[in-house]
Design a protein around this motif. Structure first.
Motif, short mmCIF file in Angstrom:
data_model
loop_
_atom_site.label_atom_id
_atom_site.label_comp_id
_atom_site.label_asym_id
_atom_site.label_seq_id
_atom_site.Cartn_x
_atom_site.Cartn_y
_atom_site.Cartn_z
N ILE A 170 -7.57 -6.35 6.17
CA ILE A 170 -8.75 -6.59 5.33
C ILE A 170 -10.02 -6.64 6.20
O ILE A 170 -11.03 -6.02 5.90
N GLU A 174 -13.19 -4.06 6.26
CA GLU A 174 -14.56 -4.51 5.99
C GLU A 174 -15.50 -3.94 7.04
O GLU A 174 -16.61 -3.51 6.73
N TYR A 182 -14.89 -4.81 -2.83
CA TYR A 182 -13.98 -5.92 -2.52
C TYR A 182 -14.65 -6.97 -1.62
O TYR A 182 -14.23 -8.11 -1.57
N TYR A 191 -12.23 -3.60 -10.24
CA TYR A 191 -12.10 -2.87 -8.98
C TYR A 191 -11.48 -1.49 -9.23
O TYR A 191 -10.74 -1.32 -10.21
N ARG A 235 -10.65 -13.07 -5.11
CA ARG A 235 -10.43 -11.95 -6.01
C ARG A 235 -10.42 -10.58 -5.31
O ARG A 235 -9.49 -9.80 -5.47
N GLY A 236 -11.45 -10.32 -4.54
CA GLY A 236 -11.56 -9.01 -3.89
C GLY A 236 -10.40 -8.77 -2.91
O GLY A 236 -9.86 -7.67 -2.82
N TYR A 237 -10.00 -9.83 -2.22
CA TYR A 237 -8.91 -9.69 -1.24
C TYR A 237 -7.57 -9.48 -1.94
O TYR A 237 -6.72 -8.71 -1.47
N ARG A 238 -7.41 -10.17 -3.05
CA ARG A 238 -6.18 -9.96 -3.82
C ARG A 238 -6.07 -8.51 -4.29
O ARG A 238 -4.99 -7.92 -4.26
N ALA A 239 -7.22 -7.97 -4.73
CA ALA A 239 -7.22 -6.59 -5.21
C ALA A 239 -6.86 -5.64 -4.05
O ALA A 239 -6.07 -4.70 -4.22
N LEU A 240 -7.40 -5.94 -2.86
CA LEU A 240 -7.06 -5.10 -1.70
C LEU A 240 -5.58 -5.24 -1.35
O LEU A 240 -4.90 -4.26 -1.01
N HIS A 243 -3.55 -3.07 -3.42
CA HIS A 243 -3.63 -1.68 -2.94
C HIS A 243 -2.69 -1.48 -1.74
O HIS A 243 -1.97 -0.49 -1.67
#
Ligand code: ARG
Length: 586
Positions: A170, A174, A182, A191, A235-240, A243
């Motif tokens: 992650i 970034e 994310y 996302y 949230r954004g990290y969970r989405a990543l 993936h």
């Protein structure tokens, strides 16, 4: 059904009893002088003291009593007091005949248990390398053995999908693509469905990030923080994370499928995250977990420990969970969902201390039932010919796919070298045989020992190798199919053997039930390898001395064919338990 050893022991015990001695002296074992006899009993020597008699006298008395028994060809009492036993051909044949009629060759199934085999343990986003080979191969075989013996068995891959490697990816992402939503805390929309990387990018991102974290302390700190935020549910990290999983897991599945390794559960460290807070609360409430230098630990040392067992860490001082925490929560999850009687971990033996701590902590905190067995089958390292951990020629970590492909190519060359064969067919056969070379090469060693991965040796059609075993099975299959071409059905009745090599083959086959029980009880697939190697050697000796298909005495030929059917069935059962199959020809 009783094993041959048990049956003979019964007869010899009765002989002792009828001669006025304790029947327990009649225990029979395999002979340790196969040149002299097939079985032996040493009971007269132990009985001598109790009865104040010369051991040879006792042995002679017992031999006199049991010599006429039609189970025996010959029983002799020899100095200082051994009973040397040769079994009769008729008795042996009828034992094999029963083996071939009964399901699973007549073994007595143990009490059925619920077993979880935890093996594989790949880390998401990292390609499988040779280090994962042993876990997969040994674990798969252990699972199959447990299942064969009638247990209710779950194989769980236990993905490494929750640790620092996720934070590293992650953070690196970034740095490379800061504009992605994310990383925008104010982003509230949906996302993208598409991952912002491909599999090969992912496989490049991880090692790059890992290297960076070793050089740049600040980067490492950020990765640790990202790991924590991910675990907290950002949230954004969970989405990543989703993936990363979606890109990586299908590739892992494909790799395991190529190895004929199949998991019932694709759970991972992340699956039990929700159980951690409750578990930790409970440990605290019951007074098992206490604070130590800001961290939360459970003392697991025992008074009689001969080496130091440090406390089991449950939470780090920043509140983040650890490898031990997820393993404990996983045991809790397993208890709630399956309630196993036995959990077997097939993991690198260097993780020994981790499992001592986890097992003790789970018992102390009542996470597992008191009578749940926890076993750590720690395996040794797979080394190269130089005796050092297996590497590529350039000295890098060997990807599993590359290794398998190398062996497959070697097998292809060998298979096409000497005879005309359709290239497509040769391709398929070489895949099958390559798998046997790799798996047998590994499994024929005791799991706990290090071993040397020797391509030349493992791919040879001679010696104690997978290809030799398959070659033997193919030889038997070919005889059987030639016979089937001339006859309506395969004969079933195994007849009394006539020559020594035939008898030797029968004796080897008869050891199946004892062998399979010890492979199961000791969690030791190498026992199966040793057994089938002996069976194959005995078969090949018999084969070279016997003209089976051109035999004119039909009854004799039918007996041989029936024996070959049993030998094939036993061998194919065994290779299946080891995790590979024989082709129809090669
Ligand atoms: N992912 C771990 C590693 O690569 C192995 C997991 C073994 N299984 C377990 N339940 N800890 O070291």
């Amino acid at each position: 059904m009783k094993t041959l050893l048990e049956l003979i022991t019964d007869i010899v015990s009765t002989g002792f009893e009828q001669s006025g001695y304790e029947p327990s002296y009649g225990k029979v074992t395999l002979s340790n002088r196969p040149d002299l006899c097939e079985f032996q009993c040493n009971g007269a020597m132990s009985g001598a003291k109790a009865y104040h008699k010369a051991p040879l006298m006792i042995a002679q008395e017992v031999a006199g009593r049991i010599n006429g028994n039609d189970a025996f060809e010959e029983v002799s009492a020899v100095a200082p007091g051994f009973l040397n036993i040769r079994i009769s051909r008729g008795y042996l044949a009828s034992y094999l005949d029963q083996m071939s009629e009964k399901e699973k060759f007549g073994i007595d199934l143990p009490k059925s248990e619920k077993i979880i085999v935890d093996y594989g343990g790949p880390n998401v986003a990292k390609p499988l390398h040779v280090g994962h080979l042993r876990a997969a191969i040994i674990g798969e075989s252990v699972k199959r053995i447990c299942r064969y013996l009638g247990n209710d068995v779950i194989g769980d891959v236990h993905l490494g999908d929750w640790g620092l490697q996720m934070g590293l990816i992650i953070t690196e992402l970034e740095d490379r693509k800061p504009g992605l939503p994310y990383f925008d805390d104010s982003f509230t929309g949906e996302y993208p469905k598409e991952a912002p990387f491909t599999l090969s990018e992912l496989e490049e991102i991880y090692p790059a990030a890992s290297a960076k974290s070793k050089e740049e302390e600040a980067f490492r700190e950020r990765a640790l923080e990202a790991t924590k935020q991910l675990q907290k549910g950002k949230r954004g990290y969970r989405a990543l994370w989703e993936h990363i999983m979606n890109v990586s897991v299908p590739d892992l599945k494909r790799n395991y499928e190529n190895l004929s390794v199949e998991f019932d559960w694709w759970k991972g460290e992340s699956s039990v995250d929700g159980l951690i807070p409750g578990m930790v609360e409970d440990m605290k409430k019951k007074g098992f977990a206490k604070e130590s230098e800001g961290a939360l630990v459970v003392d697991v040392a025992k008074e009689d420990d001969t080496k130091e067992i440090p406390p089991c860490m449950i939470l780090k001082s920043d509140g983040a969970s650890l490898y031990t925490t997820t393993d404990l929560a996983t045991l809790l999850d397993r208890r709630q969902s399956f309630d196993p009687d036995h959990v077997i971990y097939v993991v690198d033996k260097r993780q020994d201390m981790h499992f001592i701590q986890v097992f003790r902590c789970a018992r102390i905190c009542g996470i597992v039932r008191e009578d749940t067995k926890l076993d750590f089958l720690g395996f040794g390292t797979m080394n190269g010919k130089d005796g050092k951990p297996f590497k590529t020629r350039e000295g890098g970590v060997m990807r599993l796919e590359i290794l398998i492909d190398d062996i497959r190519k070697t097998m292809y060359e060998k298979i096409t070298q000497n005879h005309e064969i359709d290239p497509g067919e040769a391709e398929k056969i070489s895949e099958t045989v390559a798998l046997s070379a790799i798996k047998y090469g590994d499994l024929s060693n005791q799991a706990t020992k290090d071993y040397i991965f020797d391509t030349d040796k493992f791919t040879s059609f001679e010696g104690n190798t997978g290809p030799y075993i398959l070659y033997t099975i193919v030889r038997i299959k070919s005889i059987l199919s030639k016979y089937a071409g001339t006859s309506a059905s395969l004969p079933q009745k195994i007849k009394a053997c006539e020559n020594e090599s035939e008898k030797a083959l029968m004796l080897e086959i008869s050891k199946f039930s004892t062998m399979i029980m010890s492979a199961y009880e000791e969690i030791a697939p190498h026992r199966i390898c040793a057994y089938i190697y002996d069976v194959c050697n005995a078969f090949n000796r018999f084969y070279h001395e016997t003209r089976i298909l051109t035999e004119e005495d039909n009854a004799r030929k039918e007996g041989w064919i029936a024996l070959l059917v049993l030998v094939r069935n036993v061998l194919e059962t065994c290779t299946d338990l080891l995790g590979f199959d024989a082709p129809e020809k090669m």
